[in-house]
Scaffold this active site. Structure first.
Site, PDB file in Angstrom:
ATOM      1  N   SER A 220       0.844  -1.192   0.000  1.00  0.00           N
ATOM      2  CA  SER A 220       0.000   0.000   0.000  1.00  0.00           C
ATOM      3  C   SER A 220       0.879   1.242   0.000  1.00  0.00           C
ATOM      4  O   SER A 220       1.644   1.451  -0.935  1.00  0.00           O
ATOM      5  CB  SER A 220      -0.973  -0.056   1.178  1.00  0.00           C
ATOM      6  OG  SER A 220      -2.010   0.875   1.027  1.00  0.00           O
ATOM      7  N   GLU A 337      -9.282  -5.720  -3.843  1.00  0.00           N
ATOM      8  CA  GLU A 337      -8.796  -4.438  -3.327  1.00  0.00           C
ATOM      9  C   GLU A 337      -9.948  -3.489  -3.005  1.00  0.00           C
ATOM     10  O   GLU A 337      -9.798  -2.570  -2.200  1.00  0.00           O
ATOM     11  CB  GLU A 337      -7.858  -3.780  -4.348  1.00  0.00           C
ATOM     12  CG  GLU A 337      -6.578  -4.545  -4.625  1.00  0.00           C
ATOM     13  CD  GLU A 337      -5.540  -4.392  -3.529  1.00  0.00           C
ATOM     14  OE1 GLU A 337      -5.827  -3.701  -2.519  1.00  0.00           O
ATOM     15  OE2 GLU A 337      -4.440  -4.961  -3.662  1.00  0.00           O
ATOM     16  N   HIS A 438      -7.583  -5.889   0.516  1.00  0.00           N
ATOM     17  CA  HIS A 438      -6.412  -5.015   0.594  1.00  0.00           C
ATOM     18  C   HIS A 438      -5.654  -5.256   1.895  1.00  0.00           C
ATOM     19  O   HIS A 438      -6.254  -5.281   2.970  1.00  0.00           O
ATOM     20  CB  HIS A 438      -6.863  -3.555   0.507  1.00  0.00           C
ATOM     21  CG  HIS A 438      -5.738  -2.570   0.524  1.00  0.00           C
ATOM     22  ND1 HIS A 438      -4.826  -2.481  -0.498  1.00  0.00           N
ATOM     23  CD2 HIS A 438      -5.367  -1.627   1.439  1.00  0.00           C
ATOM     24  CE1 HIS A 438      -3.954  -1.526  -0.231  1.00  0.00           C
ATOM     25  NE2 HIS A 438      -4.258  -1.001   0.945  1.00  0.00           N
TER      26      HIS A 438
END
Length: 527
Positions: A220, A337, A438
């Site tokens: 990320s 995600e 995610h």
């Protein structure tokens, strides 16, 4: 410099995240002599891992050093304990899946950790430097899912570092630019990462690592930082391979601002909420007061700056010109995600509602959208809407990074998608579906699935072992392939842009969704 590793007679009780779970273990303390002083860490009872935590890599950025580039560490006298994590950077609680084993938030946060399987300094093991995620506003190295002991057993030295975030890590200011010999300000969090990499270059040999074989990897915001380090002249030569897990600083300009914009943002915010934009007065304010005010009024208001120093130009422009570090890259993202809910805006996931939303959002481009994100049944609508959400959130920028580096990065590129959905907890709400969401790849890479209390299955542990092998193989040689692993071909048009699907029955396959990314890429650049 020659270093000395020696076992000490004392023992201590600490928590280590072992392969079998989070366990309290009695460990031997070990001492290591560095150029700055002696460190005391711990060694696992089986002798396979040595951990040194909370090592300062820069001076505490407090007082007059607030909003300054990281400064050198002063030598210490005696033995410095390196058993506990250092404080995490200033931050508010944001995500419930983040929990930490550290003293708490503090401006004094520039600490790193080293996990090594080496017994002596001549090992010359590959080094993997982890950069945590959290949107550049939250996160720390003390999360159990980032504990490096299990990964280092694959024959690498693992390093992780904290860095300044939010207003403390990314505030530009005209007075800061004026006092800089480079005329730059902001990006202090990214400069912290450079300082940590310089520490690795200068010190990691003493931990059995090879400073000439360093891989940076992150997830990320950590992945975005990896892509930024690849374009920064300040980081050139400090690493030799790169891994990006979900994210890149190569969007359409929304992920960075120019220096003048950053300066204006800071001045306006300070005058509005603190009654002054004087740098002297801002440096005198308590850190907690600054954090609380920013979090209440502009929690995401401070971000990386094209400052002409760390970032000489917009990252996309640097990559397009081929001026980035020419190092092997392994990158990708997760299947889930994003979720379908945002796209559908509370409406039932029917084909009729889906088509109506597409026309509302994309207008003249709706027909093309529906061609690349087709859906007829409710299940297909959920999947297509979630795919679009994930693509627009983070996959598109990562795809652009992969594409441009494969074209002109002069090095091999490997692309993946993490598809292994985690099992649901026993108290999951009715109707919940397993996802590869995610950040849910982190514990797989680090071989620490027990850090998350879920009913893990044998196939989950198998995927974790496979991923850790791919990642560490790549760190060793620049190629993730190795004995007993499904073949992972390099990314290229000749091979139909292969994607390694990381799941129990996964393998490499041609990219079936290229039209989606090409559509979004064109759409994002339309006037």
């Amino acid at each position: 410099m020659k270093t000395l590793l020696q076992s000490a007679a004392s023992v201590c009780l600490v928590y280590l995240l072992g392969v079998s779970g989070l366990e309290a273990k009695e460990l031997r303390t070990v001492q290591l002599q560095t150029a700055l002083g002696t460190l005391e860490g711990v060694e696992s009872t089986d002798g396979r891992v040595r951990a040194f935590k909370g090592i300062p890599y820069a001076a505490p950025p407090v007082g007059s050093l607030r909003w300054k580039p990281p400064q050198p560490v002063q030598r210490w006298e005696g033995v410095r304990p390196a058993i506990e994590f250092g404080a995490r950077a200033m931050q508010e609680h944001i995500w419930d899946d983040m929990f930490f084993f550290d003293p708490g938030p503090s401006e004094d946060c520039l600490y790193l950790n080293v996990w090594t399987p080496a017994k002596d300094t001549s090992a010359k093991l590959p080094v993997m430097v982890w950069i945590h995620g959290g949107g550049f506003v939250a996160g720390a190295t003390s999360e159990p899912r980032q504990e490096g002991g299990n990964l280092c057993m694959k024959g690498v030295v693992v390093v992780s570092m904290n860095y300044r975030m939010g207003v403390f890590g990314f505030m530009a200011h005209p007075e800061l630019s004026a006092e800089s010999p480079h005329g730059a300000s902001g990006n202090y969090g990214l400069l912290d990462m450079v300082a940590a990499l310089e520490w690795v270059r200068d010190n990691i040999a003493g931990f059995g690592g090879d400073p000439r074989n360093v891989t940076i990897f992150g997830e990320s915001a950590g992945s975005i930082a990896v892509s930024a380090l690849m374009v920064s002249p300040l980081a050139q030569g400090l690493f030799h391979k790169a891994i990006g897990q979900s994210g890149a600083m190569i969007g359409s300009g929304r992920d960075t601002i120019n220096l003048k914009q950053g300066e204006q943002t800071a001045v306006k915010f300070a005058e509005t909420h603190f009654g002054t934009s004087s740098l002297e007065k801002l440096r005198a304010l308590p850190a907690n007061e600054i954090l609380a005010t920013v979090w209440k009024n502009a929690p995401w208001g401070f971000r990386p700056v094209i400052d002409g120093h760390f970032l000489p130009d917009a990252p996309a422009a640097v990559y397009a010109a081929g001026r980035q570090s020419h190092v092997p890259l392994l990158a990708g993202w997760n299947l889930d995600e994003g979720g379908f809910e945002g796209f559908m805006q509370g409406k039932e996931p029917t084909a009729e509602n889906y088509n109506a939303r597409a026309r509302e959002m994309f207008g003249a481009n709706a027909d093309t959208f529906l061609q690349v994100y087709p859906a007829k049944s409710p299940a297909e609508v959920k999947r297509a809407a979630a795919d679009y959400a994930g693509d627009s959130f983070i996959a598109l920028s990562t795809w652009r990074w992969i594409e441009v580096h494969a074209r002109n990065g002069g090095s091999a590129v490997y692309r993946y998608r993490f598809d292994q959905a985690s099992p649901l907890p026993a108290d999951a709400p009715h109707g919940a579906e397993p996802k590869a969401a995610h950040s849910w790849d982190i514990e797989f890479v680090f071989r620490v699935l027990p850090s998350k209390k879920l009913p893990w299955r044998p196939e989950d542990f198998a995927v974790s072992e496979r991923m850790a092998s791919y990642w560490t193989n790549f760190a060793k040689t620049g190629n993730p392939n190795g004995p007993g692993l499904p073949e992972w071909p390099a990314y290229s048009s000749e091979a139909e842009y292969p994607v390694m699907h990381l799941k129990a029955d996964g393998g490499a396959a041609p990219d079936l969704h290229r039209a989606r990314y090409e559509f979004l890429d064109r759409l994002d650049t339309l006037p």
